[in-house]
Enzyme design. Structure first.
Site, short mmCIF file in Angstrom:
data_model
loop_
_atom_site.label_atom_id
_atom_site.label_comp_id
_atom_site.label_asym_id
_atom_site.label_seq_id
_atom_site.Cartn_x
_atom_site.Cartn_y
_atom_site.Cartn_z
N LYS A 259 4.18 23.98 -20.15
CA LYS A 259 4.35 24.07 -18.68
C LYS A 259 3.77 22.83 -18.02
O LYS A 259 2.91 22.13 -18.58
CB LYS A 259 3.66 25.32 -18.11
CG LYS A 259 2.13 25.40 -18.33
CD LYS A 259 1.29 24.76 -17.24
CE LYS A 259 -0.20 24.81 -17.60
NZ LYS A 259 -1.06 23.90 -16.92
N ASP B 18 -2.85 31.22 -17.83
CA ASP B 18 -1.44 30.81 -17.75
C ASP B 18 -0.57 31.44 -18.83
O ASP B 18 0.63 31.13 -18.91
CB ASP B 18 -1.30 29.28 -17.71
CG ASP B 18 -2.16 28.59 -18.75
OD1 ASP B 18 -2.56 29.26 -19.72
OD2 ASP B 18 -2.42 27.38 -18.59
#
Ligand code: C5P
Length: 313
Positions: free
Chosen positions: A18, A145
C-alpha cells in the site's frame, strides 16, 4: 522473484503493498497509538504467502527481500496463523512460505501484507468460512493497516488506521517507488514526529482527510492527485534520513507529478502521468544514484486473494 517449491496441499494467497495518498497524524492517544486520518491505495507490488500443514511452525522466505524478514515467532505471518489456530481451536502447525517482493520496513505494509495473506490462507486451508467482518477484526489485532491490505482498492482509514470507509475513486494511477538500503522503524518515526511537534510547540488538531485529495481521486486526474499527496510523517522521516528529502526533490525535478514518503518510510513514492512516464522517471532516478532500487507499480489493485488451493475454490 525466486520461487521456492510449493508444499503439497498448500494454499497460496497473493497480497499487495500500500501507499498512503494522504496521512494525517493527530494527537498521541492514551494507548500509545496516534489518531489517524488516511487514504490508502493498494499497489501492484505483491508478496505471495503459501501455507501447508507441517509438523512444527516454520517460515521459509524467498524473493528479493527474503534475507531481511524474521523467520521465528516474531514473524507477523506466524502470529496471524497462531491467532486463527487459537481462536478456532485448530490443533495444527504450518509451514509458511513467503515469496517477498514488497520492501521490508519500507512504509509499504510489507509485514502487514504477510499477516493479511496468512489470515486468508488459514481460513481457506482450515475451511473456516470466515466472513469479511471476522477477518477484519482479526486483522486489526495484528496491525493498524492489516484490515486495509485485506480489502485492497482505495479506502479511507480512521481510528489508528484500522477503521475503513469506502472512497469514490476513478482510474488507474502509475507509481515509481524508490527503495532504500535499510528500513525505518515505524515506532521510531512516530516518536520522532512527536518530538518535532513538541519542540515546535504545535497544537495537534484531530486529523481530517482534505477535500482536495478526495476531489482528485474522484476525478481520476493524476496531476490533481500528485498535487494533493500529503504525509504528516514526512518531516520525521526526513529528520531521521535527510537524504530522503534530496531523493523526493530529485524525483519531482525529473518530472514526477508528486513525490511523497510512503507511510513511515523510507520508501519514496512518485506519482507519474503514465506507464511511459514511470519508465522515464526510473531511468533518471537510477542515474542519480540516490536510492538502492526502483520499482514501478499501478494502483488501485485487489486486496489479499487466494491464487492456489487444493480445495479448488
Ligand atoms: O499497528 P502497527 O503494528 O502497524 O503499528 C506499529 C507502531 O507504529 C505502533 O507500535 C506505534 O508505535 C506506531 N503507530 C502509531 N499510531 C498509529 C499506527 C502506528 O503510533 N495509528
Amino acid at each position: 522473484m525466486t520461487v521456492a517449491p510449493t508444499l503439497p496441499g498448500a494454499v497460496t494467497v497473493r497480497v499487495p503493498a500500500k501507499v498512503n495518498l494522504e496521512l494525517r497524524v493527530g494527537p498521541r492517544r492514551p494507548d500509545g497509538f496516534h489518531a489517524l486520518a488516511t487514504v490508502y491505495q493498494a499497489v501492484s507490488l505483491h508478496d505471495e504467502v503459501s501455507v501447508a500443514r507441517w509438523d512444527d511452525w516454520q517460515v521459509v522466505a524467498a524473493g528479493a527481500y527474503a534475507d531481511r524478514i524474521p523467520t521465528d515467532g516474531d514473524n507477523l505471518a506466524v502470529r496471524a496463523a497462531r491467532l486463527v489456530a487459537d481462536r478456532w481451536s485448530v490443533d495444527e502447525r504450518l509451514s509458511i512460505r513467503i515469496d517477498k517482493d514488497i520492501p521490508v520496513a519500507g512504509g509499504m505494509a510489507g509485514g502487514s501484507a504477510d499477516a493479511a495473506a496468512t489470515l486468508v490462507a488459514c481460513d481457506q486451508l482450515w475451511g473456516l468460512g470466515l466472513d469479511r467482518d471476522e477477518l477484519a477484526e482479526l486483522a486489526a489485532t495484528l496491525g493498524s493497516d492489516v484490515p486495509f491490505i485485506l480489502a485492497g482498492g482505495n479506502a479511507m482509514g480512521s481510528g489508528r488506521g484500522e477503521q475503513l470507509a469506502p472512497v469514490l475513486a476513478r482510474g488507474t494511477f502509475h507509481w515509481v517507488f524508490a527503495i532504500s538500503d535499510t528500513g525505518l522503524s515505524t515506532p521510531e518515526v512516530y516518536a520522532e514526529c512527536d518530538r518535532l511537534r513538541e519542540r515546535e510547540g504545535v497544537d495537534v488538531p484531530e486529523p481530517h482527510v482534505s477535500s482536495e485529495l478526495m476531489a482528485a481521486l474522484r476525478s481520476g486526474d493524476p496531476a490533481l492527485l500528485g498535487a494533493a499527496l500529503h504525509n504528516d510523517l514526512e518531516p520525521a522521516a526526513f529528520s531521521l534520513r535527510p537524504q530522503l528529502r534530496e531523493l523526493r526533490d530529485a524525483g519531482v525535478e525529473f518530472g514526477a507529478l508528486g513525490g511523497i514518503v510512503s507511510g513511515s518510510g523510507p520508501t519514496v513514492a512518485f506519482l507519474t502521468e503514465s506507464h511511459e512516464a514511470s519508465l522515464d522517471l526510473s531511468v533518471s532516478l537510477a542515474a542519480s544514484d540516490l536510492c538502492r532500487d526502483l520499482r514501478r507499480a499501478k494502483g488501485p489493485v485487489h486486496g489479499a486473494h487466494v491464487v492456489q488451493s487444493p480445495r479448488g475454490d
